[in-house]
Design a protein around this motif. Structure first.
Motif, PDB file in Angstrom:
ATOM      1  N   ASN A  44       0.805  -1.222   0.000  1.00 50.11           N
ATOM      2  CA  ASN A  44       0.000   0.000   0.000  1.00 50.11           C
ATOM      3  C   ASN A  44       0.839   1.274   0.000  1.00 50.11           C
ATOM      4  N   ASP A  45       2.075   1.167   0.473  1.00 48.21           N
ATOM      5  CA  ASP A  45       2.978   2.323   0.474  1.00 48.21           C
ATOM      6  C   ASP A  45       3.853   2.379  -0.782  1.00 48.21           C
ATOM      7  N   GLY A  46       3.693   1.391  -1.682  1.00 50.82           N
ATOM      8  CA  GLY A  46       4.483   1.367  -2.909  1.00 50.82           C
ATOM      9  C   GLY A  46       5.936   0.985  -2.701  1.00 50.82           C
ATOM     10  N   GLU A  47       6.245   0.331  -1.596  1.00 46.08           N
ATOM     11  CA  GLU A  47       7.622  -0.073  -1.290  1.00 46.08           C
ATOM     12  C   GLU A  47       7.863  -1.506  -1.765  1.00 46.08           C
ATOM     13  N   PHE A  48       7.795  -1.705  -3.071  1.00 43.14           N
ATOM     14  CA  PHE A  48       7.856  -3.035  -3.652  1.00 43.14           C
ATOM     15  C   PHE A  48       9.230  -3.678  -3.525  1.00 43.14           C
ATOM     16  N   ASP A  49      10.299  -2.879  -3.505  1.00 43.95           N
ATOM     17  CA  ASP A  49      11.652  -3.430  -3.310  1.00 43.95           C
ATOM     18  C   ASP A  49      11.764  -4.136  -1.956  1.00 43.95           C
ATOM     19  N   GLN A  50      11.060  -3.615  -0.953  1.00 40.58           N
ATOM     20  CA  GLN A  50      11.080  -4.244   0.378  1.00 40.58           C
ATOM     21  C   GLN A  50      10.480  -5.648   0.318  1.00 40.58           C
ATOM     22  N   ILE A  51       9.475  -5.828  -0.516  1.00 41.40           N
ATOM     23  CA  ILE A  51       8.850  -7.148  -0.667  1.00 41.40           C
ATOM     24  C   ILE A  51       9.786  -8.088  -1.412  1.00 41.40           C
ATOM     25  N   VAL A  52      10.377  -7.618  -2.499  1.00 41.20           N
ATOM     26  CA  VAL A  52      11.282  -8.452  -3.292  1.00 41.20           C
ATOM     27  C   VAL A  52      12.419  -8.984  -2.421  1.00 41.20           C
ATOM     28  N   GLU A  53      12.911  -8.187  -1.492  1.00 37.33           N
ATOM     29  CA  GLU A  53      13.977  -8.630  -0.587  1.00 37.33           C
ATOM     30  C   GLU A  53      13.543  -9.819   0.276  1.00 37.33           C
ATOM     31  N   GLN A  54      12.242  -9.977   0.508  1.00 39.64           N
ATOM     32  CA  GLN A  54      11.739 -11.053   1.364  1.00 39.64           C
ATOM     33  C   GLN A  54      11.334 -12.306   0.582  1.00 39.64           C
ATOM     34  N   LEU A  55      11.366 -12.251  -0.743  1.00 41.88           N
ATOM     35  CA  LEU A  55      10.964 -13.393  -1.565  1.00 41.88           C
ATOM     36  C   LEU A  55      11.996 -14.516  -1.517  1.00 41.88           C
ATOM     37  N   ASN A  56      11.527 -15.763  -1.641  1.00 42.93           N
ATOM     38  CA  ASN A  56      12.478 -16.863  -1.764  1.00 42.93           C
ATOM     39  C   ASN A  56      13.043 -16.841  -3.189  1.00 42.93           C
ATOM     40  N   GLU A  57      14.042 -17.660  -3.461  1.00 47.04           N
ATOM     41  CA  GLU A  57      14.747 -17.604  -4.749  1.00 47.04           C
ATOM     42  C   GLU A  57      13.805 -17.900  -5.924  1.00 47.04           C
ATOM     43  N   ASN A  58      12.908 -18.837  -5.754  1.00 50.54           N
ATOM     44  CA  ASN A  58      11.965 -19.174  -6.812  1.00 50.54           C
ATOM     45  C   ASN A  58      11.086 -17.974  -7.165  1.00 50.54           C
ATOM     46  N   MET A  59      10.576 -17.284  -6.160  1.00 48.51           N
ATOM     47  CA  MET A  59       9.732 -16.110  -6.391  1.00 48.51           C
ATOM     48  C   MET A  59      10.536 -14.951  -6.975  1.00 48.51           C
ATOM     49  N   LYS A  60      11.780 -14.767  -6.496  1.00 48.66           N
ATOM     50  CA  LYS A  60      12.619 -13.687  -7.027  1.00 48.66           C
ATOM     51  C   LYS A  60      12.869 -13.856  -8.512  1.00 48.66           C
ATOM     52  N   ALA A  61      12.953 -15.109  -8.961  1.00 50.30           N
ATOM     53  CA  ALA A  61      13.194 -15.380 -10.375  1.00 50.30           C
ATOM     54  C   ALA A  61      11.977 -15.054 -11.233  1.00 50.30           C
ATOM     55  N   LYS A  62      10.803 -14.953 -10.604  1.00 50.50           N
ATOM     56  CA  LYS A  62       9.568 -14.771 -11.365  1.00 50.50           C
ATOM     57  C   LYS A  62       8.872 -13.432 -11.140  1.00 50.50           C
ATOM     58  N   LEU A  63       9.254 -12.704 -10.101  1.00 53.77           N
ATOM     59  CA  LEU A  63       8.507 -11.504  -9.737  1.00 53.77           C
ATOM     60  C   LEU A  63       9.448 -10.342  -9.442  1.00 53.77           C
ATOM     61  N   THR A  64       9.246  -9.240 -10.140  1.00 55.72           N
ATOM     62  CA  THR A  64      10.080  -8.046  -9.951  1.00 55.72           C
ATOM     63  C   THR A  64       9.278  -6.955  -9.246  1.00 55.72           C
ATOM     64  N   SER A  65       9.974  -5.940  -8.806  1.00 51.61           N
ATOM     65  CA  SER A  65       9.318  -4.771  -8.207  1.00 51.61           C
ATOM     66  C   SER A  65       8.355  -4.127  -9.192  1.00 51.61           C
ATOM     67  N   GLU A  66       8.767  -4.077 -10.461  1.00 49.29           N
ATOM     68  CA  GLU A  66       7.917  -3.474 -11.483  1.00 49.29           C
ATOM     69  C   GLU A  66       6.623  -4.263 -11.665  1.00 49.29           C
ATOM     70  N   GLN A  67       6.719  -5.580 -11.621  1.00 50.35           N
ATOM     71  CA  GLN A  67       5.511  -6.406 -11.745  1.00 50.35           C
ATOM     72  C   GLN A  67       4.605  -6.224 -10.529  1.00 50.35           C
ATOM     73  N   LEU A  68       5.205  -6.130  -9.356  1.00 45.64           N
ATOM     74  CA  LEU A  68       4.410  -5.890  -8.149  1.00 45.64           C
ATOM     75  C   LEU A  68       3.678  -4.551  -8.230  1.00 45.64           C
ATOM     76  N   ALA A  69       4.327  -3.578  -8.815  1.00 44.32           N
ATOM     77  CA  ALA A  69       3.734  -2.241  -8.919  1.00 44.32           C
ATOM     78  C   ALA A  69       2.475  -2.232  -9.777  1.00 44.32           C
ATOM     79  N   ALA A  70       2.279  -3.263 -10.584  1.00 43.54           N
ATOM     80  CA  ALA A  70       1.087  -3.335 -11.432  1.00 43.54           C
ATOM     81  C   ALA A  70      -0.203  -3.427 -10.615  1.00 43.54           C
ATOM     82  N   ILE A  71      -0.101  -3.757  -9.331  1.00 45.40           N
ATOM     83  CA  ILE A  71      -1.277  -3.836  -8.461  1.00 45.40           C
ATOM     84  C   ILE A  71      -1.772  -2.446  -8.061  1.00 45.40           C
ATOM     85  N   THR A  72      -0.967  -1.430  -8.214  1.00 42.44           N
ATOM     86  CA  THR A  72      -1.301  -0.083  -7.751  1.00 42.44           C
ATOM     87  C   THR A  72      -2.641   0.433  -8.280  1.00 42.44           C
ATOM     88  N   PRO A  73      -2.929   0.344  -9.569  1.00 42.63           N
ATOM     89  CA  PRO A  73      -4.232   0.848 -10.041  1.00 42.63           C
ATOM     90  C   PRO A  73      -5.431   0.108  -9.422  1.00 42.63           C
TER      91      PRO A  73
END
Length: 127
Positions: A44-73
């Protein structure tokens, strides 16, 4: 409060789940709820890099901060974020699954955050 093993709703003073017999572990439940609430706040605060840091390796390979930001609208359509309205924690096959209902001024959102055995985010879903 909910059983972390089977998801059954429990009275607040329960020591064991009447449905499956699992011992209630409020400390573990609280730990994962806190971690998942933090993820919702980051979203909700748009701090998507903070989430990416908490992802496991499998998720990091599939999900970027930019992709997470697509939820904003989608979240903007939900209105202003007010907080967490409901929460539950369940354990399935070594994965901890936290479900949170985020309250917004226009439409509530359901967040599901899954954690692996290393306490890394193994799954993230917003509905």
């Amino acid at each position: 409060m909910f059983c972390i093993k089977c998801g059954q709703q429990l009275p607040d003073d329960a020591n064991f789940c009447a449905a499956c017999g699992n011992k209630v572990d409020e400390e573990t439940e609280g730990k994962y709820i806190d971690k998942a609430v933090e993820v919702v706040h980051f979203i909700n605060d748009g701090e998507f890099d903070q989430i990416v840091e908490q992802l496991n390796e499998n998720m990091k390979a599939k999900l970027t901060s930019e992709q997470l930001a697509a939820i904003t609208p989608v979240l903007e359509e939900s209105g202003s974020y007010k907080g967490i309205k409901k929460q539950s924690v369940q354990e399935k096959d070594g994965i901890i699954i936290v479900v949170l209902v985020g309250e917004y001024s226009e439409e509530d959102r359901i967040y599901t955050v899954s954690y692996d055995e290393d306490d890394r985010i193994a799954g993230l879903f917003v509905q």
